[in-house]
Design an enzyme around this catalytic site. Structure first.
Site, PDB file in Angstrom:
ATOM      1  N   ARG A   1       0.843  -1.183   0.000  1.00 34.36           N
ATOM      2  CA  ARG A   1       0.000   0.000   0.000  1.00 34.36           C
ATOM      3  C   ARG A   1       0.882   1.238   0.000  1.00 34.36           C
ATOM      4  NH1 ARG A   1      -3.446  -2.105  -1.993  1.00 34.36           N
ATOM      5  NH2 ARG A   1      -5.580  -2.564  -1.328  1.00 34.36           N
TER       6      ARG A   1
ATOM      7  N   GLU B   1      -2.908   8.423  -5.394  1.00 39.02           N
ATOM      8  CA  GLU B   1      -3.185   7.845  -6.712  1.00 39.02           C
ATOM      9  C   GLU B   1      -4.417   8.507  -7.317  1.00 39.02           C
ATOM     10  OE1 GLU B   1      -3.267   3.576  -6.760  1.00 39.02           O
ATOM     11  OE2 GLU B   1      -1.360   3.396  -5.690  1.00 39.02           O
TER      12      GLU B   1
ATOM     13  N   HIS C   1      -0.020   1.237 -10.604  1.00 39.02           N
ATOM     14  CA  HIS C   1      -0.911   0.331  -9.869  1.00 39.02           C
ATOM     15  C   HIS C   1      -1.603  -0.633 -10.839  1.00 39.02           C
ATOM     16  CE1 HIS C   1      -3.324  -0.003  -5.874  1.00 39.02           C
ATOM     17  NE2 HIS C   1      -3.089  -1.189  -6.410  1.00 39.02           N
TER      18      HIS C   1
END
Length: 387
Positions: A266, A295, A314
């Protein structure tokens, strides 16, 4: 059927005469709805779709639903709205006993209402994306040990410059967050590279089979010692209040200056400004990143321009079959739920992650101490005698 070596489940049980009621938080275009129909999973439950907070607030109270399936990834539902939607749903659903999330990461769902509930079980898609994330770790190791940043730079400059590269075999890897993904990573690196694996979990304890994989297993207090010895540090931590911003400049300074930091956990577990400083000043040699503090990663981030950073937006778990893999987990848990068996991918909402049953073993297999000069000399003599 089997695709890319992965077994997919189709209909897994006989339809029950009595269906239960399930709410699905998603949008009409989500491909998971078609998968539910194709796999005939709807033979076991009646379902209704909720796409907004207002729809949930307008449903009859108390609601009839025993279960809730969160399928919000890739939909028009704002990720920040999902916790509020779930919170409102729980408040209106006194019969709710099971919530399943299509993704592995569920840290955004831990509301106080959910934490206080003694009847609701939360499950996730643990295991669905392990292989792809593990492959990214291997990519990062090979990318840096084979000096790919230098080769790419030379290629862009139309230069044919030879470089001294490193071996990947026998490299030392620290896995910080030894859960499902961490274990899969350890097994792959052990098999592919005969890597020495130094693992950290919350307790410092381990399962019996881990003895064949790990060189060391420790707890939080052992992180600095592990970082000082390994060539690659893999962050697989879930995001909890305890792990938030745990990787700061102080920890990066514990790493070797030649070491690489890899994050598949994370983004919130890292102080990103500290990571950038460590990369710029040579405190560490490089980074392979799939997740970020914010993000999408802002276009102004220095990480985009750093030659010693391998950056994935990601996307490491975004394989073409990710929906199949996630639905596979849901189908298995549905089978358990209908049959009255214990659910498997249970998340401890107070801990903030899956709690794996462990054995009451000593904390480590080997001592985390560097060999002395005398020990090194003895090892050399032993090798010579074998030859």
């Amino acid at each position: 059927r089997r695709v890319h070596g992965i077994q997919y489940l189709d209909t897994i049980m006989e339809p029950t005469p009595q269906k239960f009621d399930m709410a699905i938080i998603t949008t009409l275009e989500h491909r998971g709805l078609k998968a539910i129909e194709t796999r005939k999973l709807n033979a076991f439950f009646n379902y209704e779709i909720f796409s907004t907070v207002d729809q949930i607030k307008s449903m009859p109270t108390p609601s009839k639903y025993k279960a809730c399936f969160l399928m919000t990834y890739g939909t028009a539902i704002n990720p920040s709205d999902v916790p509020l939607m779930l919170e409102e749903f729980i408040k209106r659903s006194p019969n709710l006993i099971w919530i399943h999330c299509e993704m592995a990461g569920v840290d955004h769902l831990f509301s106080e209402t959910l934490k206080k509930s003694k009847q609701i079980t939360l499950t996730n898609a643990k295991g669905a994306y392990d292989s792809s994330l593990t492959e990214f770790v291997l990519l990062c190791i090979l990318f840096f040990c084979k000096k790919m940043p230098l080769f790419l730079k030379s290629k862009a400059q139309h230069k044919f410059e030879k470089q001294i590269v490193d071996h990947a075999i026998g490299t030392k890897v620290g896995i910080i967050g030894y859960g499902s993904i961490g274990k899969k990573t350890a097994i792959m690196l052990k098999n592919a590279l005969n890597a020495e694996i130094y693992a950290i979990n919350n307790s410092g304890k381990y399962l019996e089979e881990d003895q064949k994989i790990l060189t060391f297993m420790g707890s939080e207090k052992d992180i600095p010692n592990v970082l000082s010895q390994v060539d690659y540090v893999v962050d697989v931590l879930p995001q909890t209040p305890k792990t938030k911003k745990v990787f700061n400049l102080e920890l990066f300074k514990k790493m070797k200056s030649s070491a690489i930091f890899i994050n598949i956990g994370r983004g919130g577990t890292v102080v990103e400004s500290n990571l950038i400083e460590a990369l710029k000043t040579g405190i560490i040699a490089g980074a392979g990143l799939d997740v970020f503090e914010i993000e999408p990663l802002p276009s102004t981030s220095p990480l985009y321009d750093m030659e010693n950073v391998l950056l994935s937006p990601h996307s490491t778990d975004k394989t073409g079959d990710m929906l199949d893999l996630s639905m596979n987990v849901f189908a298995k848990e549905l089978s358990n739920f209908v049959a009255g068996r214990p659910l498997e991918n249970v998340v401890d909402v107070n801990r903030g992650y899956q709690y794996i049953r462990i054995l009451n073993k000593p904390v480590s297999y080997t001592h985390l101490t560097l060999p002395t000069k005398a020990q090194v000399q003895i090892s050399v003599v032993a090798v010579s005698l074998k030859k």
